[in-house]
Every structure is written in C-alpha cells, then in structure tokens.
Design a protein around this motif. Structure first.
Motif, PDB file in Angstrom:
ATOM      1  N   GLU A 274     -47.222 -18.684  24.433  1.00 41.96           N
ATOM      2  CA  GLU A 274     -47.407 -19.839  23.556  1.00 41.96           C
ATOM      3  C   GLU A 274     -46.307 -19.947  22.507  1.00 41.96           C
ATOM      4  OE1 GLU A 274     -50.505 -17.815  20.318  1.00 41.96           O
ATOM      5  OE2 GLU A 274     -51.222 -19.334  21.739  1.00 41.96           O
ATOM      6  N   SER A 275     -45.653 -18.832  22.190  1.00 42.74           N
ATOM      7  CA  SER A 275     -44.579 -18.848  21.197  1.00 42.74           C
ATOM      8  C   SER A 275     -43.658 -17.656  21.429  1.00 42.74           C
ATOM      9  CB  SER A 275     -45.153 -18.785  19.777  1.00 42.74           C
ATOM     10  OG  SER A 275     -45.809 -17.543  19.557  1.00 42.74           O
ATOM     11  N   VAL A 276     -42.486 -17.718  20.820  1.00 48.67           N
ATOM     12  CA  VAL A 276     -41.555 -16.592  20.910  1.00 48.67           C
ATOM     13  C   VAL A 276     -42.171 -15.349  20.264  1.00 48.67           C
ATOM     14  CG1 VAL A 276     -39.292 -15.738  20.187  1.00 48.67           C
ATOM     15  CG2 VAL A 276     -39.537 -18.105  20.956  1.00 48.67           C
ATOM     16  N   THR A 277     -42.900 -15.549  19.176  1.00 48.07           N
ATOM     17  CA  THR A 277     -43.541 -14.415  18.503  1.00 48.07           C
ATOM     18  C   THR A 277     -44.519 -13.709  19.430  1.00 48.07           C
ATOM     19  OG1 THR A 277     -43.332 -15.517  16.355  1.00 48.07           O
ATOM     20  CG2 THR A 277     -44.950 -13.735  16.527  1.00 48.07           C
ATOM     21  N   ALA A 278     -45.277 -14.480  20.213  1.00 46.50           N
ATOM     22  CA  ALA A 278     -46.231 -13.880  21.153  1.00 46.50           C
ATOM     23  C   ALA A 278     -45.503 -13.047  22.200  1.00 46.50           C
ATOM     24  CB  ALA A 278     -47.058 -14.973  21.820  1.00 46.50           C
TER      25      ALA A 278
END
Length: 505
Positions: A274-278
């Motif tokens: 869902e995101s780069v952080t994930a």
C-alpha cells in the motif's frame, strides 16, 4: 571358468543373486564362475575386467588433421579463444567436414589442452575473518520480481551492509539508482543501528555512482567517501574494478538475501504494497529474522567494535536554487513546485535519496518527496496543487492552458473529472468549477473523499454544483459576528428640522 576373464555382466548377475538370498555356490553357478571367484567378489578382491581403465581410443580422432596445424597455434597465441569460436572457424575453413555433433568432442579437447598447456588460472585465497575488522557495502537489485506500490511499479535498489565476521546485516530501500547520497545514508543508518563501527570498510569501486560525472565531481565523491570513513574512524578500502570476488563476503550473501525476500513474497501472496513504508517494514522484518539467527556471533563482534561518534556526518548533496515566478525549482532535471510565498527567494536544498529538505537561510521550510527520471524520459515534474492553488483561485482561467495543468490534477480521478467538466460545461465555467474543486480539496483537506464523490456523480451523469460541494465538504465552522443596530427614535429628527429652519431665517 579357468583362464577366462569375468565380465561386468557376470558380476552384476552374481550380486543380484546374492541380494536375493542365494548362497555363494548357487550364485556363482548361475553367473558362470567358480565359487572361489564368488568369494573374491564378496571380499572385494575381484572386479570385472571392464573396470580397468583403458589407455587407448575406441574411435578415430576427427580433428587429427587440423589440431596441431590450426588449433594449437591459435590457442598458443591467444588463450582467451573459446571452443565455440575455434569450432566455427573450422566449419568455415573446412565446409562439411565438421558437423555440429562434433562440437562437444572439440570442447573437451580444447579444455584438456588448456589444462595441460595453458596459463595458470587465478587462485582464490580464502580469507580468515577477524572479529570486528571489516564491514562491507554494496548495492543489489531484485531480479525477476516486480514490486508495486498501490498498483504502480516501484523501481528501486537495495543497499546492503554486512559485517564479515558475524554476518550482521542491514538493508535500505533505495528509491533511485546507485549514488553517493544513497550510499552514505544507508551506511550511517546501518552503523547507528549496529551501535559501533568496524576498523575497515570495503565497497566496490562505486563506478555506478561516478557515471556521467565530470573528473572534478568524481574526485569530490572520492574525497567525501574518505571523509565519511574518517568520521567513523574506519579505513576506507575498495576491491579492484571488475573483481567482484574480492567483495565476496557480501556478493554471495546478496543471493541469500534476495532468495529470502522472494520466498517471503511468495508466502505473503502478493508483490503489491500500500505504501513504500509498508514495503520497507516488510524488508526490515526479514533482516531482523536473519540477524536473530546469529545472536552469539553478533554479540561477540559488538564487543570488538569501535564507539560511534556523537553525531552523523553529511549524507546529502547540497544545491542552491532560486524560486521562479511560476513557484518552481529545478533539481536534477526534475521540476518541483514549492509554496508560492517563496517566489524569488534563494533556497538551499539538501538532496537525500528519497526526499528534498528545503531551507530558507537556516530554517527548514518544506520537505518534498524526491522524484527520479525513468529510463524512457529525460525530464519529469513533481507538482503539488496546494502550493499554487490560492493564486490560481484568483485567476481560474489560467488553468486551461497552463503548462503544468495535467500535473496540477492530483490523480486519475481528478483528470477524469476535468475531462468531464470540459466536455459538459462552457469553457470558462469548466475552469472555474475545476479550480474551485481543487481549492475545496485543499481547504477542507478532503481530496480522497471529494474525488470518490465526484466519481459517483460522473457515473450518474450528474453535473456537480460548486456551491453544493462546498456545503457538503467544507465543514469548517463559520462564525458570523453579531452586530447590534439601534434605530434612533423619530423625534430625534425634529432637532434637525428646527436647526435647518433657524438657518433659513
């Protein structure tokens, strides 16, 4: 039988009979040999005559006419010639004499000649890993795996740091390509996480980081690398260009790391995040599990590490730019918008791997996510409509032919809304409504919710009213000040009439 050699088939038949439970005498008789020969087979004294190594060839040498005259001189002159190159030369010089089914025979012949008469090969000297001595860095890329972020391909590299003795490792997801900035940021993150520094740091030649740089820029990066290692009291070393085995303590673990990531992705059942952080959290959990299996050696090595300095050193590239009248700046072929209040100011940009920190004098004013140019583009834009929407709201007709019009629309939904409004509404009204929608999304912080509602309106072919949208989404409390108006009594006007009458007389 006396005087007759025992062949391989007899030995096999004898062994099968013995495995089936037959006695030596029975097995020997069925195999056509004496019982004494059976005993010798059981004790290993007797083997089949076909097991003897022969020293002669069973067929004619197909290359006897050309080997010494043509092939050996070529191999003697240039040891790097491959068997396939030499074989194709033979086929060209002697049409029809050397079919393709002779290639394997020729390859074995060339390899044997090189082993007997060729030059000595490079010897790999296995190194003893000393506790606390060496840390290694390198970049690697996941191959045959396409990571996506919210459905979009995420091109990236992995910066990999590893201690040679204990195998402790750290990985950083690198958004762009190999660069000194990504290297310095990843190395410092790893050392801070480790809690100490080794005596020596080894990297490859950083050739990718030097690509397309001038000689002065290359020297600058080299000097910065030395200063970085000096700050952490590490001796900087590099392996020779093209000699990846000299970095073997990290080149080989690259493969193990990527295999574990691929296996974890298969267990996860999806390559989309869902995101780069994930995705970064996903990778960090894999690294945590790798390090957890080496706790004893890691604890031992930590006791031999040097202490960390109190602060990090510079791990960014700095550039000074002036904000244009369009509220934009240009960084490494990427056009970025900044808040319009900064127009005309000189800004100092700290360029990190994944972000830009923008300073006015010594004050951090804004942080922007960094954008990279894709392989098939020479330039790109990173436009945030929030930076310029107040000015655009005062002159909405500038929207239609703006060079950054499509970039002002935050996603595909808003682009579809603009196309819909431009088709269904009069030109000037379409611009006014679209700019009003963007202003509302910014003012009420409802970009996602507003986009979803407009998508439903398009599906129902219901043109939105800007006023209705504002009433629906702009939920800010609007306070109207109470103004008390006192109506004077009518008798008070008589004073004016009396005064006017006296002035006339």
């Amino acid at each position: 039988m006396s005087g007759k050699p025992i062949n391989l088939e007899q030995v096999k038949l004898y062994m099968r009979e013995r495995k089936a439970g037959k006695t030596q005498a029975t097995a020997s008789a069925r195999s056509g040999m004496s019982e004494r020969s059976g005993r010798r087979i059981d004790t290993g004294e007797l083997k089949a005559s076909s097991d003897k190594q022969r020293s002669w060839s069973t067929r004619a040498d197909p290359f006897i006419n050309v080997w010494d005259l043509e092939i050996v001189p070529l191999l003697t002159t240039n040891h790097d010639l491959t068997p396939i190159t030499l074989f194709e030369r033979l086929q060209k010089n002697h049409p029809g004499e050397y079919p393709d089914n002779k290639l394997r025979t020729f390859q074995r012949r060339v390899c044997k000649w090189k082993a007997l008469y060729g030059p000595g090969r490079e010897v790999m000297f296995r190194q003893e890993q000393v506790v606390g001595r060496m840390g290694l860095s390198d970049f690697t890329r996941l191959k045959k795996v396409s990571i996506t972020i919210a459905g979009q391909i995420f091109p990236h590299l992995l910066y990999h740091f590893r201690l040679a003795f204990s195998g402790w490792c750290s990985v950083k997801v690198v958004h762009g390509g190999e660069s000194y900035t990504a290297f310095a940021e990843g190395l410092q993150d790893a050392l801070r996480r480790l809690g100490g520094t080794p005596k020596e740091h080894r990297s490859d030649s950083l050739s990718a980081a030097f690509r397309n740089l001038s000689k002065e820029a290359v020297n600058d990066v080299t000097q910065r690398y030395r200063q970085l290692c000096q700050h952490y009291n590490m001796e900087p070393t590099r392996n020779n260009r093209g000699k990846g085995h000299e970095n073997g303590a990290i080149e080989s673990p690259h493969g193990h790391l990527k295999k574990r990531i691929k296996q974890a992705l298969l267990l996860r059942g999806s390559y989309d995040f869902e995101s780069v952080t994930a995705y970064e959290v996903f990778v960090s959990e894999i690294i945590r599990d790798i390090n957890a299996g080496k706790v004893d050696k890691i604890d031992e090595e930590r006791r031999h590490l040097q202490p960390l300095p109190l602060q990090r050193t510079v791990d960014y590239t700095e550039k000074v730019v002036r904000v244009s009248t369009s509220s934009t700046i240009q960084i490494k072929r990427i056009l970025y918008t900044v808040p319009s209040r900064l127009i005309g100011e000189s800004l100092r940009i700290h360029i990190y791997d994944n972000r830009l920190d923008i300073y006015l004098d010594s004050t951090l004013t804004v942080t922007l996510p960094r954008v990279f140019v894709s392989d098939n583009k020479h330039r790109a834009r990173r436009v945030d409509y929030r930076h310029v929407i107040k000015s655009l709201e005062r002159k909405p007709q500038a929207f239609r032919y703006s060079q950054i019009r499509d970039d002002l629309l935050p996603n595909e939904t808003y682009k579809a809304v603009w196309n819909w409004l431009d088709t269904e509404m009069e030109s000037r009204k379409a611009c006014k409504v679209m700019v009003g929608i963007l202003a509302l999304a910014h003012r009420a912080d409802c970009e996602k919710q507003l986009g979803g509602y407009l998508q439903d309106q398009m599906n129902n072919q219901a043109l939105p009213s800007l006023l209705a949208l504002q009433q629906r989404f702009d939920t800010r409390e609007q306070t109207v000040p109470f103004v008390k108006v006192e109506q004077p009594p009518a008798a008070s006007y008589d004073v004016l009439l009396v005064k006017q009458s006296q002035e006339v007389h």
